[in-house]
Design a protein around this motif. Sequence first.
Motif, PDB file in Angstrom:
ATOM      1  N   PHE A   1     -32.576 -28.523 -30.203  1.00  0.00           N
ATOM      2  CA  PHE A   1     -31.511 -28.565 -29.139  1.00  0.00           C
ATOM      3  C   PHE A   1     -31.432 -27.647 -28.151  1.00  0.00           C
ATOM      4  O   PHE A   1     -31.702 -26.498 -28.745  1.00  0.00           O
ATOM      5  CB  PHE A   1     -30.180 -28.808 -29.869  1.00  0.00           C
ATOM      6  CG  PHE A   1     -30.067 -29.733 -31.109  1.00  0.00           C
ATOM      7  CD1 PHE A   1     -30.533 -29.510 -32.547  1.00  0.00           C
ATOM      8  CD2 PHE A   1     -29.878 -31.010 -30.555  1.00  0.00           C
ATOM      9  CE1 PHE A   1     -30.761 -30.518 -33.352  1.00  0.00           C
ATOM     10  CE2 PHE A   1     -29.984 -32.228 -31.675  1.00  0.00           C
ATOM     11  CZ  PHE A   1     -30.166 -32.017 -32.942  1.00  0.00           C
ATOM     12  N   ASP A   2     -30.913 -28.060 -26.925  1.00  0.00           N
ATOM     13  CA  ASP A   2     -30.719 -26.926 -25.818  1.00  0.00           C
ATOM     14  C   ASP A   2     -31.874 -26.232 -25.564  1.00  0.00           C
ATOM     15  O   ASP A   2     -31.999 -25.115 -25.755  1.00  0.00           O
ATOM     16  CB  ASP A   2     -29.553 -26.066 -26.479  1.00  0.00           C
ATOM     17  CG  ASP A   2     -29.003 -25.418 -25.210  1.00  0.00           C
ATOM     18  OD1 ASP A   2     -28.393 -24.157 -25.416  1.00  0.00           O
ATOM     19  OD2 ASP A   2     -29.055 -25.916 -24.054  1.00  0.00           O
ATOM     20  N   VAL A   3     -33.152 -26.781 -25.212  1.00  0.00           N
ATOM     21  CA  VAL A   3     -34.339 -26.159 -25.293  1.00  0.00           C
ATOM     22  C   VAL A   3     -34.698 -26.098 -23.396  1.00  0.00           C
ATOM     23  O   VAL A   3     -34.401 -26.898 -22.835  1.00  0.00           O
ATOM     24  CB  VAL A   3     -35.500 -27.210 -25.444  1.00  0.00           C
ATOM     25  CG1 VAL A   3     -36.959 -26.455 -25.361  1.00  0.00           C
ATOM     26  CG2 VAL A   3     -35.457 -27.229 -27.015  1.00  0.00           C
ATOM     27  N   TRP A   4     -35.024 -24.850 -23.191  1.00  0.00           N
ATOM     28  CA  TRP A   4     -34.802 -24.603 -21.629  1.00  0.00           C
ATOM     29  C   TRP A   4     -36.540 -24.091 -21.290  1.00  0.00           C
ATOM     30  O   TRP A   4     -37.353 -23.258 -22.241  1.00  0.00           O
ATOM     31  CB  TRP A   4     -34.251 -23.281 -21.442  1.00  0.00           C
ATOM     32  CG  TRP A   4     -32.873 -23.415 -21.341  1.00  0.00           C
ATOM     33  CD1 TRP A   4     -31.825 -23.661 -22.591  1.00  0.00           C
ATOM     34  CD2 TRP A   4     -31.787 -23.856 -20.064  1.00  0.00           C
ATOM     35  NE1 TRP A   4     -30.665 -23.859 -22.117  1.00  0.00           N
ATOM     36  CE2 TRP A   4     -30.494 -23.984 -20.721  1.00  0.00           C
ATOM     37  CE3 TRP A   4     -32.237 -24.148 -18.802  1.00  0.00           C
ATOM     38  CZ2 TRP A   4     -29.474 -24.299 -20.041  1.00  0.00           C
ATOM     39  CZ3 TRP A   4     -30.946 -24.605 -18.115  1.00  0.00           C
ATOM     40  CH2 TRP A   4     -29.545 -24.738 -18.641  1.00  0.00           C
ATOM     41  N   GLY A   5     -36.997 -24.359 -20.001  1.00  0.00           N
ATOM     42  CA  GLY A   5     -38.256 -24.022 -19.717  1.00  0.00           C
ATOM     43  C   GLY A   5     -38.270 -22.792 -18.998  1.00  0.00           C
ATOM     44  O   GLY A   5     -36.968 -22.354 -18.802  1.00  0.00           O
ATOM     45  N   GLN A   6     -39.314 -22.182 -18.465  1.00  0.00           N
ATOM     46  CA  GLN A   6     -39.397 -20.850 -17.726  1.00  0.00           C
ATOM     47  C   GLN A   6     -38.791 -21.372 -16.279  1.00  0.00           C
ATOM     48  O   GLN A   6     -38.304 -20.162 -15.539  1.00  0.00           O
ATOM     49  CB  GLN A   6     -40.439 -20.364 -18.006  1.00  0.00           C
ATOM     50  CG  GLN A   6     -40.892 -19.973 -19.233  1.00  0.00           C
ATOM     51  CD  GLN A   6     -39.704 -18.639 -19.770  1.00  0.00           C
ATOM     52  OE1 GLN A   6     -39.675 -17.787 -19.055  1.00  0.00           O
ATOM     53  NE2 GLN A   6     -39.426 -19.111 -20.817  1.00  0.00           N
ATOM     54  N   GLY A   7     -39.165 -22.228 -15.804  1.00  0.00           N
ATOM     55  CA  GLY A   7     -38.880 -22.624 -14.088  1.00  0.00           C
ATOM     56  C   GLY A   7     -40.026 -22.636 -13.538  1.00  0.00           C
ATOM     57  O   GLY A   7     -40.988 -21.973 -13.911  1.00  0.00           O
ATOM     58  N   THR A   8     -39.969 -22.999 -12.361  1.00  0.00           N
ATOM     59  CA  THR A   8     -41.022 -23.151 -11.261  1.00  0.00           C
ATOM     60  C   THR A   8     -40.168 -22.904  -9.866  1.00  0.00           C
ATOM     61  O   THR A   8     -39.204 -23.648  -9.637  1.00  0.00           O
ATOM     62  CB  THR A   8     -41.564 -24.482 -11.329  1.00  0.00           C
ATOM     63  OG1 THR A   8     -42.801 -24.551 -10.263  1.00  0.00           O
ATOM     64  CG2 THR A   8     -40.826 -25.802 -10.965  1.00  0.00           C
ATOM     65  N   LEU A   9     -40.690 -21.989  -9.135  1.00  0.00           N
ATOM     66  CA  LEU A   9     -40.255 -21.534  -8.115  1.00  0.00           C
ATOM     67  C   LEU A   9     -40.402 -22.369  -6.929  1.00  0.00           C
ATOM     68  O   LEU A   9     -41.635 -22.711  -6.555  1.00  0.00           O
ATOM     69  CB  LEU A   9     -40.643 -20.077  -7.949  1.00  0.00           C
ATOM     70  CG  LEU A   9     -40.100 -19.325  -6.655  1.00  0.00           C
ATOM     71  CD1 LEU A   9     -38.746 -19.171  -6.841  1.00  0.00           C
ATOM     72  CD2 LEU A   9     -40.651 -17.982  -6.484  1.00  0.00           C
ATOM     73  N   VAL A  10     -39.382 -22.712  -6.008  1.00  0.00           N
ATOM     74  CA  VAL A  10     -39.754 -23.423  -4.919  1.00  0.00           C
ATOM     75  C   VAL A  10     -39.068 -22.615  -3.777  1.00  0.00           C
ATOM     76  O   VAL A  10     -37.747 -22.021  -3.870  1.00  0.00           O
ATOM     77  CB  VAL A  10     -38.776 -24.805  -4.855  1.00  0.00           C
ATOM     78  CG1 VAL A  10     -38.718 -25.384  -3.624  1.00  0.00           C
ATOM     79  CG2 VAL A  10     -39.273 -25.766  -5.903  1.00  0.00           C
ATOM     80  N   THR A  11     -39.853 -22.355  -2.673  1.00  0.00           N
ATOM     81  CA  THR A  11     -39.348 -21.827  -1.623  1.00  0.00           C
ATOM     82  C   THR A  11     -39.556 -22.488  -0.212  1.00  0.00           C
ATOM     83  O   THR A  11     -40.813 -23.068   0.110  1.00  0.00           O
ATOM     84  CB  THR A  11     -40.380 -20.494  -1.341  1.00  0.00           C
ATOM     85  OG1 THR A  11     -40.038 -19.560  -2.500  1.00  0.00           O
ATOM     86  CG2 THR A  11     -39.936 -19.916  -0.171  1.00  0.00           C
ATOM     87  N   VAL A  12     -38.464 -22.789   0.447  1.00  0.00           N
ATOM     88  CA  VAL A  12     -38.526 -23.737   1.662  1.00  0.00           C
ATOM     89  C   VAL A  12     -38.408 -22.656   2.779  1.00  0.00           C
ATOM     90  O   VAL A  12     -37.394 -22.044   3.053  1.00  0.00           O
ATOM     91  CB  VAL A  12     -37.336 -24.584   1.774  1.00  0.00           C
ATOM     92  CG1 VAL A  12     -37.604 -25.700   2.863  1.00  0.00           C
ATOM     93  CG2 VAL A  12     -37.414 -25.501   0.230  1.00  0.00           C
ATOM     94  N   SER A  13     -39.428 -22.849   3.679  1.00  0.00           N
ATOM     95  CA  SER A  13     -39.322 -22.053   4.859  1.00  0.00           C
ATOM     96  C   SER A  13     -39.053 -22.890   6.166  1.00  0.00           C
ATOM     97  O   SER A  13     -38.992 -24.006   6.249  1.00  0.00           O
ATOM     98  CB  SER A  13     -40.642 -21.319   5.258  1.00  0.00           C
ATOM     99  OG  SER A  13     -41.530 -22.357   5.539  1.00  0.00           O
ATOM    100  N   SER A  14     -38.379 -21.999   7.017  1.00  0.00           N
ATOM    101  CA  SER A  14     -37.935 -22.903   8.532  1.00  0.00           C
ATOM    102  C   SER A  14     -38.868 -22.897   9.485  1.00  0.00           C
ATOM    103  O   SER A  14     -39.994 -22.257   9.291  1.00  0.00           O
ATOM    104  CB  SER A  14     -36.596 -22.285   8.930  1.00  0.00           C
ATOM    105  OG  SER A  14     -36.933 -20.837   9.321  1.00  0.00           O
TER     106      SER A  14
END
Length: 120
Positions: free
Chosen positions: A107-120
């Motif tokens: 239960f309540d399992v989290w990943g480490q994440g993946t980084l998203v960067t949006v440039s102008s």
Amino acid sequence: QVQLVESGGGLVQAGGSLRLSCAASGSIFSSVVNWWRQSPGKKRELVAFINSVGTTNYADSVKGRFTISRDNAKNTVYLQMNSLKREDSANYICHANELTAVQARYFDVWGQGTLVTVSS
């Protein structure tokens, strides 16, 4: 080993698209799966979720631009992000309310994440 593995993040120009993936290893998704995001100095924000029958919900900030989906055969949940804005830049984290493995439930399992960067 039961874990969530995200992929698909990266650098993209404003107006562009990315598709994030969240794969459950050693288990299957058996309930709601959420995508959260967090950027420095900001609270963690729930971006979207999908339940086991495919019902979805989105934060107002991403409605009409993001789509969450799941492929049960691949045991993967996706977040398609279109018309990206600079303010979408964040670490995107997958979170499963419940995972079912051969001999246990998690239960309540989290990943480490993946980084998203949006440039102008």
